[in-house]
Write a protein that holds these residues in place. Structure first.
Motif, PDB file in Angstrom:
ATOM      1  N   TYR A 938       0.856  -1.186   0.000  1.00 14.69           N
ATOM      2  CA  TYR A 938       0.000   0.000   0.000  1.00 14.69           C
ATOM      3  C   TYR A 938       0.897   1.243   0.000  1.00 14.69           C
ATOM      4  O   TYR A 938       1.275   1.759   1.041  1.00 14.69           O
ATOM      5  CB  TYR A 938      -0.916  -0.008   1.224  1.00 14.69           C
ATOM      6  CG  TYR A 938      -1.992  -1.059   1.170  1.00 14.69           C
ATOM      7  CD1 TYR A 938      -3.270  -0.740   0.733  1.00 14.69           C
ATOM      8  CD2 TYR A 938      -1.740  -2.377   1.549  1.00 14.69           C
ATOM      9  CE1 TYR A 938      -4.281  -1.706   0.682  1.00 14.69           C
ATOM     10  CE2 TYR A 938      -2.728  -3.347   1.505  1.00 14.69           C
ATOM     11  CZ  TYR A 938      -3.996  -3.000   1.069  1.00 14.69           C
ATOM     12  OH  TYR A 938      -4.995  -3.943   1.020  1.00 14.69           O
ATOM     13  N   THR A 939       1.242   1.703  -1.198  1.00 12.07           N
ATOM     14  CA  THR A 939       2.196   2.811  -1.356  1.00 12.07           C
ATOM     15  C   THR A 939       1.596   4.127  -0.876  1.00 12.07           C
ATOM     16  O   THR A 939       0.435   4.436  -1.155  1.00 12.07           O
ATOM     17  CB  THR A 939       2.606   2.935  -2.829  1.00 12.07           C
ATOM     18  OG1 THR A 939       3.167   1.692  -3.262  1.00 12.07           O
ATOM     19  CG2 THR A 939       3.621   4.058  -3.016  1.00 12.07           C
ATOM     20  N   ALA A 940       2.389   4.923  -0.194  1.00 14.60           N
ATOM     21  CA  ALA A 940       1.936   6.228   0.301  1.00 14.60           C
ATOM     22  C   ALA A 940       1.923   7.239  -0.839  1.00 14.60           C
ATOM     23  O   ALA A 940       2.879   7.344  -1.614  1.00 14.60           O
ATOM     24  CB  ALA A 940       2.843   6.710   1.422  1.00 14.60           C
ATOM     25  N   ARG A 941       0.816   7.966  -0.943  1.00 18.75           N
ATOM     26  CA  ARG A 941       0.664   9.059  -1.908  1.00 18.75           C
ATOM     27  C   ARG A 941       1.091   8.608  -3.300  1.00 18.75           C
ATOM     28  O   ARG A 941       1.930   9.230  -3.956  1.00 18.75           O
ATOM     29  CB  ARG A 941       1.470  10.281  -1.463  1.00 18.75           C
ATOM     30  CG  ARG A 941       1.066  10.824  -0.092  1.00 18.75           C
ATOM     31  CD  ARG A 941       1.929  11.996   0.339  1.00 18.75           C
ATOM     32  NE  ARG A 941       1.710  13.150  -0.506  1.00 18.75           N
ATOM     33  CZ  ARG A 941       0.791  14.101  -0.281  1.00 18.75           C
ATOM     34  NH1 ARG A 941      -0.009  13.997   0.763  1.00 18.75           N
ATOM     35  NH2 ARG A 941       0.662  15.130  -1.092  1.00 18.75           N
ATOM     36  N   ARG A 942       0.449   7.578  -3.778  1.00 16.23           N
ATOM     37  CA  ARG A 942       0.858   6.948  -5.040  1.00 16.23           C
ATOM     38  C   ARG A 942       0.583   7.853  -6.240  1.00 16.23           C
ATOM     39  O   ARG A 942       1.437   7.984  -7.142  1.00 16.23           O
ATOM     40  CB  ARG A 942       0.110   5.629  -5.208  1.00 16.23           C
ATOM     41  CG  ARG A 942       0.363   4.932  -6.531  1.00 16.23           C
ATOM     42  CD  ARG A 942      -0.379   3.618  -6.634  1.00 16.23           C
ATOM     43  NE  ARG A 942      -0.310   3.076  -7.974  1.00 16.23           N
ATOM     44  CZ  ARG A 942      -1.183   3.362  -8.947  1.00 16.23           C
ATOM     45  NH1 ARG A 942      -2.183   4.196  -8.688  1.00 16.23           N
ATOM     46  NH2 ARG A 942      -1.052   2.832 -10.144  1.00 16.23           N
ATOM     47  N   HIS A 955       1.637  12.198   8.450  1.00 23.71           N
ATOM     48  CA  HIS A 955       2.571  12.169   9.574  1.00 23.71           C
ATOM     49  C   HIS A 955       3.008  10.739   9.871  1.00 23.71           C
ATOM     50  O   HIS A 955       4.140  10.492  10.278  1.00 23.71           O
ATOM     51  CB  HIS A 955       1.903  12.780  10.805  1.00 23.71           C
ATOM     52  CG  HIS A 955       0.707  12.030  11.278  1.00 23.71           C
ATOM     53  ND1 HIS A 955      -0.460  11.949  10.537  1.00 23.71           N
ATOM     54  CD2 HIS A 955       0.490  11.308  12.396  1.00 23.71           C
ATOM     55  CE1 HIS A 955      -1.337  11.220  11.201  1.00 23.71           C
ATOM     56  NE2 HIS A 955      -0.800  10.812  12.319  1.00 23.71           N
ATOM     57  N   LEU A 956       2.095   9.780   9.653  1.00 21.23           N
ATOM     58  CA  LEU A 956       2.423   8.382   9.918  1.00 21.23           C
ATOM     59  C   LEU A 956       3.379   7.834   8.861  1.00 21.23           C
ATOM     60  O   LEU A 956       4.287   7.056   9.169  1.00 21.23           O
ATOM     61  CB  LEU A 956       1.138   7.552   9.966  1.00 21.23           C
ATOM     62  CG  LEU A 956       1.276   6.097  10.399  1.00 21.23           C
ATOM     63  CD1 LEU A 956       1.751   5.999  11.836  1.00 21.23           C
ATOM     64  CD2 LEU A 956      -0.055   5.366  10.234  1.00 21.23           C
ATOM     65  N   SER A 957       3.171   8.243   7.629  1.00 23.84           N
ATOM     66  CA  SER A 957       4.056   7.776   6.552  1.00 23.84           C
ATOM     67  C   SER A 957       5.351   8.579   6.489  1.00 23.84           C
ATOM     68  O   SER A 957       6.212   8.271   5.674  1.00 23.84           O
ATOM     69  CB  SER A 957       3.339   7.884   5.211  1.00 23.84           C
ATOM     70  OG  SER A 957       3.109   9.235   4.858  1.00 23.84           O
ATOM     71  N   ARG A 958       5.463   9.633   7.358  1.00 19.75           N
ATOM     72  CA  ARG A 958       6.661  10.484   7.448  1.00 19.75           C
ATOM     73  C   ARG A 958       6.930  11.189   6.124  1.00 19.75           C
ATOM     74  O   ARG A 958       8.075  11.306   5.664  1.00 19.75           O
ATOM     75  CB  ARG A 958       7.877   9.685   7.910  1.00 19.75           C
ATOM     76  CG  ARG A 958       7.657   8.945   9.219  1.00 19.75           C
ATOM     77  CD  ARG A 958       8.891   8.259   9.725  1.00 19.75           C
ATOM     78  NE  ARG A 958       9.854   9.204  10.244  1.00 19.75           N
ATOM     79  CZ  ARG A 958       9.843   9.691  11.487  1.00 19.75           C
ATOM     80  NH1 ARG A 958       8.896   9.300  12.324  1.00 19.75           N
ATOM     81  NH2 ARG A 958      10.759  10.547  11.897  1.00 19.75           N
TER      82      ARG A 958
END
Length: 977
Positions: A938-942, A955-958
């Motif tokens: 599940y890629t962050a901000r894909r 904030h969680l994905s830094r």
């Protein structure tokens, strides 16, 4: 005791004034009987100076002490001469508050209402100064203001109200009583001169009454004045050029020139009290030249080359020029730490309380607590904050944020068991954050408490409701009644639901000081008359801000933090002059709302530059210490700063004397300062640099991946899969902020409810009737759902503009609404996955096909966006054609439409075909099946629409440690990893 005809004595800059004062006094009484010391009256400028002198006498062994007095306290003489007691300063300010209230009612453009007490305070200070300088109101009234603006003309006429305070029968202000005492003492001494020595020490004679008393003492046969920080290096021609206050008021020695003029003396008549020359006489000569009055700084050119080599004069100077206030504070803290380790007596002298708080916070990491002479502002203490919080609620609607701010205060419910209170406060906060109202009332609090399992919940809620009852009523009352209501609520909150007293509200040093301030206000409350609630709030905050709390804590014996006035009181081996920026040191004169500069000069009052001159004198004294650190920050939180004018003069003078080694000395000063800045940088730099977090793509076990999603979440799965992981796998829910506001999310839900209600109630009718129904529905929904009046008015106006656009297109296809906000669900059998959703509206067209609509408060997605990302309506069409909405059964969809009702209304319609819905259904299967395999993370901000678009889980994905162009790094998480 006086050995010369001149009563003027002085000590140079940098000398330990109290110690040298005592040494000189003992030397003059050497050989006299021991009781001769007891006959000396020694008037000192401050109570702190009096204590220091007494400590020095006591430390030297048992002996008689002189009569140690504070210069401004002539109460024994006043009582003996029949001078009445003075009016309390607060009472006088409250009386002036009444008068200024009427002024602002008549002339609201004069000042904002929030400045009511500040105006009263400044006017009280003006009255105090007029009495001290012996300026009667008649002189103000006689000023020629014909060449001034109408503002000053109105002010001059208003100042007639202070005439009553100058009447002989009126109770005097402290300064008026002091002047009356001095004048009566002058008459008394004319008839009976004191035969014992009378000495005034430590005063510069900056106030008129003080100056008058110094004249009286100087005329006594045994009278003497001992001046602090006298510049013995200043030539006579400079002294003679300081006759005009308009050009010389800001010079550190100007007050001495005025004193000598009154006494008929010259600088040659000023004798040294002792043989002390100060730790750095060469530096004193340099600083004397640097601080010459602005009109004669050209003397640098002629006198600068006459100075000796400047290396010895500056070898004890260090210049710290930091990039930020934080860097300055940390560098200063390191200097203080080294002094503590080396056993060096060190003092930080600065008027910048922000800097001192940062320095003390930095010292706390090493367990060093400096001896701070200023204490802590009462308004920032625990009782002060609670009183301010309650005051801010008076006359205002209770918000969730304000309620929790009160409940979480450490003094609330401190009168009994606090555990249940904290537990219920936490549960209430979670409820308010998740789905609570922005303005909780008594009914909502009772319903919430009644639904709780805890037995204490309902009594706790009833205590809260009773304590805050009626607080939002904005009424005009006497100050005493406002204060009584304020204190009742505060004390009830501190008592708590299970307490029997006021808890810890009035305990400890801060509580005792807070109680003293409110009791003093209550004692003089009747002088203020009736006040509107907003005026009371401003007045109370202003009174509270004047209080200070000094905690009795163990401090480091060698590390001190002083204000500028304390620089002359105590000596230190190492002195740090911090915050040397213009506007801080010296502080710029506050605007005078009553008299401008020329009017003050013509009336015989001091100019605004007086405070600058006093600060300059404090600076000149402090920089004469043995070792001195000068520090400033090149910029603050807002912009670049300007160096203090004194520091600027010093550096310019040094830079202009290369033949005397000035430029080299300045470079060495900055080099010594850079050492501390480098240490501060090293202290803030981690020894091991932690690697930045990579772009995450967590891969949880397939069994824990979601088996159903809403229509609106499919676009989230495409654009930001990490948000799906955090929300549905980690079960992390977004909490609403405590400070609720009418945001876009609420605007969208309100719009949907308005249109759903309107469409459900609309009947075949003419256009004007439909428009009236739409707007009346909007008003009713807004009144129920939006508790902010301004937002209600704004949103209603926006809908008014979009109403005709909506009605023009509503039903133009001939459709009849058959589904409004009804949920549908369909299962992807091959994937063990369900899709559900609730379209805003589904219309049945005349040909039997369906038309699916969605309302947007912003800009609708384009067709390209719908094809690739925003598939909400496209997938809703797929559901409808496959029987996902039971009440409709399988039906063909003719088109999907987004209706944007924002500032620029717009409609985006897309015709549906079997190919389009078939492709969308196939793409959905591909998307879901991809996330049903363990290898897909599940890629962050894909694929965000905008890179700056905020996500709930950034904030969680830094996000920020990695960029959008970084490749995601999959990582197995969970039990199967």
């Amino acid at each position: 005791m006086r050995e010369t005809a001149s009563p003027l004595f002085a000590l140079p800059c940098g000398a330990d004034f109290p110690a040298e004062l005592v040494r000189g006094l003992r030397a003059r009484l050497a050989g006299s009987p021991p009781e001769a010391m007891a006959r000396v009256q020694l008037f000192l400028n401050t109570e702190r100076m009096r204590r220091r002198v007494q400590e020095i006498f006591v430390a030297e062994g048992a002996s008689f002490l002189p009569k140690l007095r504070v210069l401004t306290d002539l109460s024994p003489e006043a009582a003996r001469l029949g001078i009445p007691q003075p009016v309390r300063p607060l009472r006088r300010r409250l009386e002036l508050t009444q008068l200024i209230t009427r002024l602002l009612d008549a002339q609201p453009d004069l000042a904002p209402r929030a400045a009511l007490f500040d105006l009263a305070d400044s006017l009280a200070n003006l009255v105090d100064e007029m009495q001290g300088e012996d300026v009667p109101p008649e002189r103000i009234a006689a000023l020629d203001v014909s060449n001034h603006s109408a503002h000053w003309t109105r002010t001059q006429s208003f100042l007639n109200i202070v005439t009553q305070f100058f009447d002989a029968e009126a109770a005097p202000d402290p300064q008026a009583r002091l002047r009356r005492t001095v004048e009566a003492l002058a008459l008394h001494w004319d008839q009976s001169l004191p035969q014992d020595p009378v000495i005034i020490a430590g005063s510069t004679g900056s106030r008129g009454t003080t100056l008058r008393f110094m004249q009286l003492v100087a005329a006594l046969p045994q009278g003497a004045l001992v001046l602090p920080g006298f510049d013995f290096d200043m030539p006579d021609h400079v002294w003679s050029g300081m006759g005009d206050a308009l050009t010389a008021e800001d010079h550190p020695q100007f007050r001495y020139r005025r004193l000598m003029d009154l006494l008929g003396k010259t600088p040659a008549d000023v004798q040294r009290w002792t043989d002390a020359t100060g730790p750095a006489p060469d530096r004193n000569r340099l600083i004397s030249l640097a601080l010459r009055p602005a009109p004669v700084t050209d003397q640098w050119i002629t006198e600068g080359p006459l100075l000796p080599h400047l290396g010895p004069a500056t070898e004890g100077l260090t210049l710290i020029e930091a990039d930020s206030p934080r860097d300055e504070a940390l560098a200063v803290a390191l200097v203080l730490r080294e002094a503590a380790e080396a056993g060096t007596r060190c003092a930080l002298i600065t008027p910048d309380r922000g800097l001192t708080r940062q320095v003390e916070a930095a010292l706390d990491r090493w367990g060093i607590r400096p001896d701070d002479s200023a204490g802590k502002p009462l308004a920032l203490s625990a009782p002060g904050r609670l009183l301010r919080h309650v005051g801010a609620l008076m006359g205002r609607k209770l918000t969730s944020e304000a309620l929790l701010t009160l409940l979480k205060h450490p003094l609330v419910a401190s009168g009994g068991e606090r555990g249940p209170h904290l537990l219920l406060t936490r549960e209430l906060e979670l409820k308010l954050r998740r789905n609570g109202p922005p303005f909780p009332d008594a009914l909502w609090l009772r319903e919430w408490a009644g639904a709780r399992k805890e037995e204490a919940a309902l009594p706790w809620a009833e205590w809260m409701i009773a304590a805050l009852a009626g607080l939002e009523q904005a009424v005009i009352l006497p100050l005493a009644d406002h204060l009584a209501r304020h204190l009742r609520v505060t004390e009830e909150l501190a008592r708590g639901p299970w307490g029997s007293d006021t808890g810890e509200l009035w305990l400890e040093a801060a509580g005792i000081e807070a109680q003293r301030v409110v009791c003093e206000l209550a004692t003089d409350a009747e002088a203020a008359g009736r006040l509107a609630l907003h005026d009371y709030r401003n007045l109370f905050d202003a009174v509270l801000n004047r209080g200070e709390v000094r905690q009795d804590v163990q401090t480091h014996p060698l590390i001190m933090v002083w204000g500028t006035l304390e620089a002359r009181v105590q000596g230190a081996d190492l002195v740090i002059l911090g915050g040397l920026n213009d506007g801080i040191w010296p502080k710029l004169p506050a605007p005078d709302p009553w008299l401008n500069r020329r009017m003050r000069k013509d009336a015989g009052l001091s100019l605004p530059e007086r405070q600058i001159g006093l600060s300059a004198h404090d600076f000149q004294q402090a920089i004469g210490a043995a070792r001195v650190v000068l520090s400033r920050a090149r910029r603050d939180a807002e912009a670049e700063t300007v160096p203090s004018r004194w520091l600027n003069r010093l550096t310019n003078l040094l830079g202009g004397l290369p033949d005397q080694g000035g430029d080299q000395a300045l470079t060495q000063m900055r080099g010594r300062g850079q050492v501390w800045l480098d240490l501060a940088h090293r202290l803030e730099t981690p020894e091991v640099e932690l690697p930045l977090s990579p772009r995450p793509a967590p891969r949880p076990p397939v069994a824990h991946r979601p088996r159903e999603l809403a229509l609106t979440r499919i676009s989230t799965l495409i654009r930001d899969p990490y948000a799906i992981y955090a929300r549905y796998i980690l079960r992390l829910f977004r909490l609403e902020p405590l400070h609720r506001s009418p945001d876009a999310r609420l605007r969208g839900s309100v719009l949907h409810k308005i249109l759903e209600t309107f469409v459900g109630q609309r009947r075949p009718e003419d256009r004007p009737s439909a428009r009236r129904l739409l707007m009346s529905t909007a008003e009713a929904v807004l009144a129920q759902e939006v508790p902010w009046p301004a937002a209600r008015a704004l949103w209603l106006a926006r809908l008014e503009r979009a109403a005709d656009f909506f009605l023009d297109h509503d039903g133009m296809e001939g459709g009849i609404p058959v589904s409004l906000e009804e949920k549908g669900r369909i299962r992807l059998e091959t994937l063990d996955f369900s899709l559900f959703g609730t379209p805003d509206r589904i219309d049945a067209l005349p040909d039997g096909r369906l038309h699916i609509l969605d309302y947007k408060t912003g800009t609708p997605p384009s067709e390209k966006q719908q094809e690739l990302f925003d598939k909400q309506l496209l997938l809703a069409a797929c559901m409808a054609e496959r029987g996902g909405f039971r009440q409709l059964g399988p039906a063909e969809v003719a088109k999907i439409t987004y209706i944007g009702l924002g500032s620029s209304p717009k409609i985006v319609s897309t015709p549906m075909t079997a190919e389009a819905t078939g492709k969308a259904w196939e793409d959905l299967h591909k998307l879901i099946s991809r996330y049903m395999v363990a290898e897909t993370g599940y890629t962050a901000r894909r694929a965000m629409f905008e890179t700056q678009f905020p996500g709930d889980y950034d904030h969680l994905s830094r996000f920020g440690e990695w960029e959008m162009t970084d490749r995601a790094q999959p990582q197995d998480v969970g039990h199967d990893a």
